[in-house]
Scaffold this active site. Structure first.
Site, PDB file in Angstrom:
ATOM      1  N   HIS A  84      -3.210  -5.553   1.588  1.00  0.00           N
ATOM      2  CA  HIS A  84      -2.316  -5.928   2.537  1.00  0.00           C
ATOM      3  C   HIS A  84      -2.283  -7.319   3.059  1.00  0.00           C
ATOM      4  O   HIS A  84      -3.305  -7.394   3.603  1.00  0.00           O
ATOM      5  CB  HIS A  84      -3.290  -4.787   3.503  1.00  0.00           C
ATOM      6  CG  HIS A  84      -2.907  -3.301   3.386  1.00  0.00           C
ATOM      7  ND1 HIS A  84      -2.220  -2.958   3.907  1.00  0.00           N
ATOM      8  CD2 HIS A  84      -3.605  -2.749   3.275  1.00  0.00           C
ATOM      9  CE1 HIS A  84      -2.160  -1.725   3.760  1.00  0.00           C
ATOM     10  NE2 HIS A  84      -3.344  -0.886   3.360  1.00  0.00           N
TER      11      HIS A  84
ATOM     12  N   CYS B  32       0.460  -1.283   0.000  1.00  0.00           N
ATOM     13  CA  CYS B  32       0.173  -0.125   0.350  1.00  0.00           C
ATOM     14  C   CYS B  32       0.681   1.383  -0.082  1.00  0.00           C
ATOM     15  O   CYS B  32       1.686   1.351  -1.188  1.00  0.00           O
ATOM     16  CB  CYS B  32      -0.546   0.054   0.954  1.00  0.00           C
ATOM     17  SG  CYS B  32      -2.304   1.256   0.948  1.00  0.00           S
TER      18      CYS B  32
ATOM     19  N   GLU C 124      -0.558  -8.410   4.919  1.00  0.00           N
ATOM     20  CA  GLU C 124      -0.907  -8.303   6.484  1.00  0.00           C
ATOM     21  C   GLU C 124      -1.159  -8.278   7.288  1.00  0.00           C
ATOM     22  O   GLU C 124      -2.070  -8.770   8.379  1.00  0.00           O
ATOM     23  CB  GLU C 124       1.035  -7.504   6.840  1.00  0.00           C
ATOM     24  CG  GLU C 124       0.361  -5.864   7.397  1.00  0.00           C
ATOM     25  CD  GLU C 124      -0.184  -5.581   6.071  1.00  0.00           C
ATOM     26  OE1 GLU C 124      -0.469  -5.743   4.776  1.00  0.00           O
ATOM     27  OE2 GLU C 124      -0.963  -3.955   6.350  1.00  0.00           O
TER      28      GLU C 124
END
Lengths: 245, 79
Positions: free
Chosen positions: A211, A94, A213
């Site tokens: 994302h 991002c 994560e």
């Protein structure tokens, strides 16, 4: 530094003023994957012996002027560039992807989302290439479900640059439907060629807007992002096996 | 000297904000506004008193930071 396949991989998570996904990346690397991780402040000049570098999401330097524009000049970026030039795996997520674009470590730039809205939702991305350190645990064409959260994720590059990216197979992820179909309404931001992620020409630097994560444990709605982190661990351990042989 | 730097998206780059502003103007009855491109404007107060030096310095900071050459171009005025 990894010398044996049994060693633990060390992640460096770069922290800019305004980063806000640094703890998620640290958590994914340590608590979920069981590897080591260390935060590296943007004014540091040392990656602390890391095997892989993550530039996390957030709003580095407030995203003033342009997203990632000032983070590019943070002292640690010199070390990140050197690490990348030596072939070290670098992942920009991002805002981290936007920083890599501004720094010229990846080609192209980000424009305001086509619909002008900040988009915060789960999307589907298709894995286009598996020969990068961050996708080798995926299947080609595999569809991953991950969240996005950005206002400027509308990837742009001139047509000749896009043609080169396609010819060199540097488009790593595209926005698709859950079935892996390319459709304009599955593209959340208007990115050219539905590009959600790319790599550099040596394939060790990867950036993506979604994302991973934040999608590493099923209570979060998806664990598909774990594949991205598992890929780099596998890649580094395979490298250590070769180096140790 | 003061340098003014005007940064705009290159003609080949779609400007969704400019389009939205144009649409808003049309709905306000300004149908004769054919297109809008939104950009950024910077005023730099410079220590130099020479216009040529001011222009060189403004171009340097525009290249380095104020504009992203992948998507933007810029124009400089000094006084």
């Amino acid at each position: 530094m990894l010398t044996r396949a049994g060693d633990t991989v060390k992640f460096a998570v770069i922290v800019f003023p305004g980063s806000n996904c640094d703890e998620d990346a640290y958590h994914a690397a340590t608590a979920v994957l069981g590897q080591k991780a260390e935060y590296v402040w943007h004014k540091d000049t040392d990656l602390k012996g890391a095997d892989v570098v993550v530039l996390p999401g957030g709003f580095a330097h407030g995203d003033y002027l342009r997203t990632g524009a000032m983070a590019r000049f943070s002292p640690i970026m010199r070390e990140v560039r050197t690490f990348a030039e030596r072939g070290g795996p670098v992942l920009g997520i991002c805002n981290g992807f936007q920083v890599l674009l501004e720094a010229g470590l990846l080609p192209g730039a980000m424009l305001r989302n086509r619909g002008l809205k900040f988009r915060c939702e789960h999307v589907h991305i298709r894995v286009e290439q598996t020969d990068t350190p961050f996708t080798l645990a995926c299947r080609g064409g595999q569809v991953l479900r991950m969240p996005i959260a950005h206002g400027e994720g509308n990837y742009f590059a001139e047509p000749d640059v896009i043609a080169r990216l396609e010819a060199n197979r540097q488009v790593i992820f595209r926005y698709t439907t859950a079935e892996g179909e390319l459709r304009d309404d599955a593209n959340p931001n208007g990115s050219v060629s539905a590009i959600a992620g790319i790599c550099n020409d040596t394939r060790n630097v990867v950036g993506l807007m979604p994302h991973p994560e934040r999608a590493c444990e099923s209570p979060l709605g998806s664990a598909d992002g774990l594949l991205i982190f598992e890929s780099v661990v596998q890649s580094l351990k395979a490298g250590a096996l070769v180096a140790g042989a | 000297m003061r340098a003014r730097v005007f940064v705009t998206l290159k003609p080949s780059v779609f400007d969704p904000q400019g389009r939205t502003i144009a649409d808003a103007l049309h709905s306000l009855g300004y149908g004769s506004v054919q297109a809008v491109r939104q950009g950024k404007y910077f005023e730099l107060d410079l220590a130099t008193t020479e216009a040529a030096k001011a222009k060189v310095l403004a171009a340097e900071v525009a290249d380095k930071l104020l504009a992203n050459p992948v998507i933007e171009s810029y124009r400089i005025e000094v006084e």
